[in-house]
Design a protein around this motif. Structure first.
Motif, PDB file in Angstrom:
ATOM      1  N   VAL A  58       1.030  -0.912   0.677  1.00  0.00           N
ATOM      2  CA  VAL A  58       0.229   0.413   0.410  1.00  0.00           C
ATOM      3  C   VAL A  58       0.662   0.857   0.187  1.00  0.00           C
ATOM      4  N   PHE A  59       0.248   2.002  -0.194  1.00  0.00           N
ATOM      5  CA  PHE A  59       1.005   3.413  -0.741  1.00  0.00           C
ATOM      6  C   PHE A  59       0.583   5.109   0.202  1.00  0.00           C
ATOM      7  N   GLN A  60       1.542   5.875   1.015  1.00  0.00           N
ATOM      8  CA  GLN A  60       1.068   6.811   1.150  1.00  0.00           C
ATOM      9  C   GLN A  60       0.949   7.871   1.179  1.00  0.00           C
ATOM     10  N   GLU A  61       0.340   9.370   1.093  1.00  0.00           N
ATOM     11  CA  GLU A  61       0.343  10.571   0.803  1.00  0.00           C
ATOM     12  C   GLU A  61       1.783  10.819   0.873  1.00  0.00           C
ATOM     13  N   HIS A  62       2.143  12.315   0.872  1.00  0.00           N
ATOM     14  CA  HIS A  62       3.129  12.924   0.736  1.00  0.00           C
ATOM     15  C   HIS A  62       3.166  13.749   2.278  1.00  0.00           C
ATOM     16  N   PHE A  63       4.377  13.348   3.418  1.00  0.00           N
ATOM     17  CA  PHE A  63       4.379  13.915   4.412  1.00  0.00           C
ATOM     18  C   PHE A  63       5.370  14.680   4.650  1.00  0.00           C
ATOM     19  N   PRO A  64       5.151  15.661   5.162  1.00  0.00           N
ATOM     20  CA  PRO A  64       4.238  16.208   6.390  1.00  0.00           C
ATOM     21  C   PRO A  64       3.066  17.120   5.845  1.00  0.00           C
ATOM     22  N   SER A  92      -1.035  11.827  13.575  1.00  0.00           N
ATOM     23  CA  SER A  92      -0.037  12.796  13.462  1.00  0.00           C
ATOM     24  C   SER A  92       0.391  12.160  12.426  1.00  0.00           C
ATOM     25  N   ASN A  93      -0.155  10.497  11.753  1.00  0.00           N
ATOM     26  CA  ASN A  93       0.487   9.519  10.933  1.00  0.00           C
ATOM     27  C   ASN A  93       0.205   9.870   9.310  1.00  0.00           C
ATOM     28  N   THR A  94       0.707   9.606   8.671  1.00  0.00           N
ATOM     29  CA  THR A  94       0.353  10.006   7.025  1.00  0.00           C
ATOM     30  C   THR A  94      -0.712   9.269   6.709  1.00  0.00           C
ATOM     31  N   VAL A  95      -1.202   9.851   6.094  1.00  0.00           N
ATOM     32  CA  VAL A  95      -2.630   9.266   5.125  1.00  0.00           C
ATOM     33  C   VAL A  95      -1.965   8.308   4.955  1.00  0.00           C
ATOM     34  N   SER A  96      -2.743   7.209   4.220  1.00  0.00           N
ATOM     35  CA  SER A  96      -2.942   5.923   3.623  1.00  0.00           C
ATOM     36  C   SER A  96      -3.323   5.974   2.240  1.00  0.00           C
ATOM     37  N   CYS A  97      -2.729   6.033   1.539  1.00  0.00           N
ATOM     38  CA  CYS A  97      -3.761   6.356  -0.435  1.00  0.00           C
ATOM     39  C   CYS A  97      -4.631   4.560  -0.961  1.00  0.00           C
ATOM     40  N   SER A  98      -5.790   5.048  -0.321  1.00  0.00           N
ATOM     41  CA  SER A  98      -6.324   4.063  -0.849  1.00  0.00           C
ATOM     42  C   SER A  98      -6.756   4.146  -2.623  1.00  0.00           C
ATOM     43  N   GLY A  99      -6.025   3.934  -2.921  1.00  0.00           N
ATOM     44  CA  GLY A  99      -6.176   4.315  -4.141  1.00  0.00           C
ATOM     45  C   GLY A  99      -5.446   3.366  -5.104  1.00  0.00           C
ATOM     46  N   VAL A 100      -4.794   3.103  -4.892  1.00  0.00           N
ATOM     47  CA  VAL A 100      -3.529   2.155  -5.163  1.00  0.00           C
ATOM     48  C   VAL A 100      -2.694   0.873  -4.803  1.00  0.00           C
ATOM     49  N   SER A 101      -2.921  -0.235  -4.644  1.00  0.00           N
ATOM     50  CA  SER A 101      -2.644  -1.583  -3.994  1.00  0.00           C
ATOM     51  C   SER A 101      -2.246  -2.640  -5.194  1.00  0.00           C
ATOM     52  N   ILE A 102      -1.356  -3.118  -4.767  1.00  0.00           N
ATOM     53  CA  ILE A 102      -0.434  -4.028  -5.645  1.00  0.00           C
ATOM     54  C   ILE A 102      -0.237  -5.540  -4.469  1.00  0.00           C
ATOM     55  N   GLY A 103      -0.970  -6.442  -4.760  1.00  0.00           N
ATOM     56  CA  GLY A 103      -0.493  -7.662  -4.093  1.00  0.00           C
ATOM     57  C   GLY A 103      -1.007  -9.117  -4.456  1.00  0.00           C
ATOM     58  N   THR A 104      -0.819 -10.261  -3.667  1.00  0.00           N
ATOM     59  CA  THR A 104      -1.356 -11.429  -3.810  1.00  0.00           C
ATOM     60  C   THR A 104      -2.214 -11.825  -4.251  1.00  0.00           C
ATOM     61  N   ARG A 105      -2.999 -12.166  -5.028  1.00  0.00           N
ATOM     62  CA  ARG A 105      -4.883 -12.850  -4.542  1.00  0.00           C
ATOM     63  C   ARG A 105      -4.928 -12.863  -3.775  1.00  0.00           C
ATOM     64  N   ASP A 106      -4.893 -13.294  -2.881  1.00  0.00           N
ATOM     65  CA  ASP A 106      -4.755 -13.926  -1.352  1.00  0.00           C
ATOM     66  C   ASP A 106      -5.270 -12.746  -0.331  1.00  0.00           C
ATOM     67  N   ALA A 107      -4.079 -11.355  -1.196  1.00  0.00           N
ATOM     68  CA  ALA A 107      -3.974 -10.127  -0.126  1.00  0.00           C
ATOM     69  C   ALA A 107      -5.037  -9.472  -0.256  1.00  0.00           C
ATOM     70  N   ILE A 108      -4.677  -9.346  -1.843  1.00  0.00           N
ATOM     71  CA  ILE A 108      -6.339  -8.307  -1.905  1.00  0.00           C
ATOM     72  C   ILE A 108      -7.267  -9.092  -1.319  1.00  0.00           C
ATOM     73  N   MET A 109      -7.520  -9.651  -1.340  1.00  0.00           N
ATOM     74  CA  MET A 109      -8.635 -10.216  -1.167  1.00  0.00           C
ATOM     75  C   MET A 109      -9.033 -10.000   0.181  1.00  0.00           C
ATOM     76  N   ALA A 110      -7.898 -10.690   1.110  1.00  0.00           N
ATOM     77  CA  ALA A 110      -8.098 -10.218   2.975  1.00  0.00           C
ATOM     78  C   ALA A 110      -8.429  -8.696   2.884  1.00  0.00           C
ATOM     79  N   TYR A 111      -7.136  -8.050   2.174  1.00  0.00           N
ATOM     80  CA  TYR A 111      -7.879  -6.407   1.952  1.00  0.00           C
ATOM     81  C   TYR A 111      -8.629  -6.014   1.894  1.00  0.00           C
ATOM     82  N   ALA A 112      -9.423  -6.147   0.481  1.00  0.00           N
ATOM     83  CA  ALA A 112     -10.631  -5.589   0.187  1.00  0.00           C
ATOM     84  C   ALA A 112     -12.069  -6.204   1.548  1.00  0.00           C
ATOM     85  N   TYR A 113     -11.028  -7.667   1.619  1.00  0.00           N
ATOM     86  CA  TYR A 113     -12.943  -8.485   2.859  1.00  0.00           C
ATOM     87  C   TYR A 113     -12.477  -7.238   4.176  1.00  0.00           C
TER      88      TYR A 113
END
Length: 144
Positions: A58-64, A92-113
């Motif tokens: 997963v990716f994060q937006e630009h900090f700070p 105080s944490n960086t915004v995590s981007c929900s726009g792009v994610s890459i993973g194994t098939r099972d990891a994407i399924m778990a993330y989506a779940y």
């Protein structure tokens, strides 16, 4: 009844779509309107993120600039869904981007779940998760 935004409903589609791939496939889920690639995302620094090193990237937006407390949208989504106490834990944490994610098939399924589970009112703190996949992602990535 609650109405849910396509921003949340798309995670049901990601689960269904991921099932179309073999278990050893890499899957990318992505927004399309505002995403640009400068090279092949499946080969860029592959040795740094690919299995077995990582199952989900997963990716994060630009900090700070994009700390959660500096973003009124993400702050409010997290506050409304999970309460002030949880917002304070991650603000105080960086915004995590929900726009792009890459993973194994099972990891994407778990993330989506896990994102789809946020539609259940018994999971979230309170008010509304109809449009908050970004807030769910930011809180989830920071909370594990």
């Amino acid at each position: 009844t609650e109405k849910f935004s396509i921003n949340m409903i798309r995670y049901y589609l990601y689960q269904w779509w991921s099932l179309k791939y073999n278990s050893d496939a890499l899957v990318m889920i992505s927004d399309f309107r505002d995403v640009f690639f400068q090279s092949n995302p499946f080969t860029y620094k592959y040795s740094e993120w690919a299995p077995p090193t990582s199952q989900l990237v997963v990716f994060q937006e630009h900090f700070p600039n994009k700390a959660i407390y500096r973003c009124p949208f993400n702050s409010e989504w997290i506050r409304q869904c999970y309460g002030e106490e949880n917002l304070k834990k991650v603000q105080s944490n960086t915004v995590s981007c929900s726009g792009v994610s890459i993973g194994t098939r099972d990891a994407i399924m778990a993330y989506a779940y896990l994102i789809v589970k946020q539609l259940d009112p018994s999971v979230r703190y309170g008010m509304n998760t109809t449009k908050t996949n970004q807030g769910c992602t930011s809180l989830g990535m920071d909370q594990g």
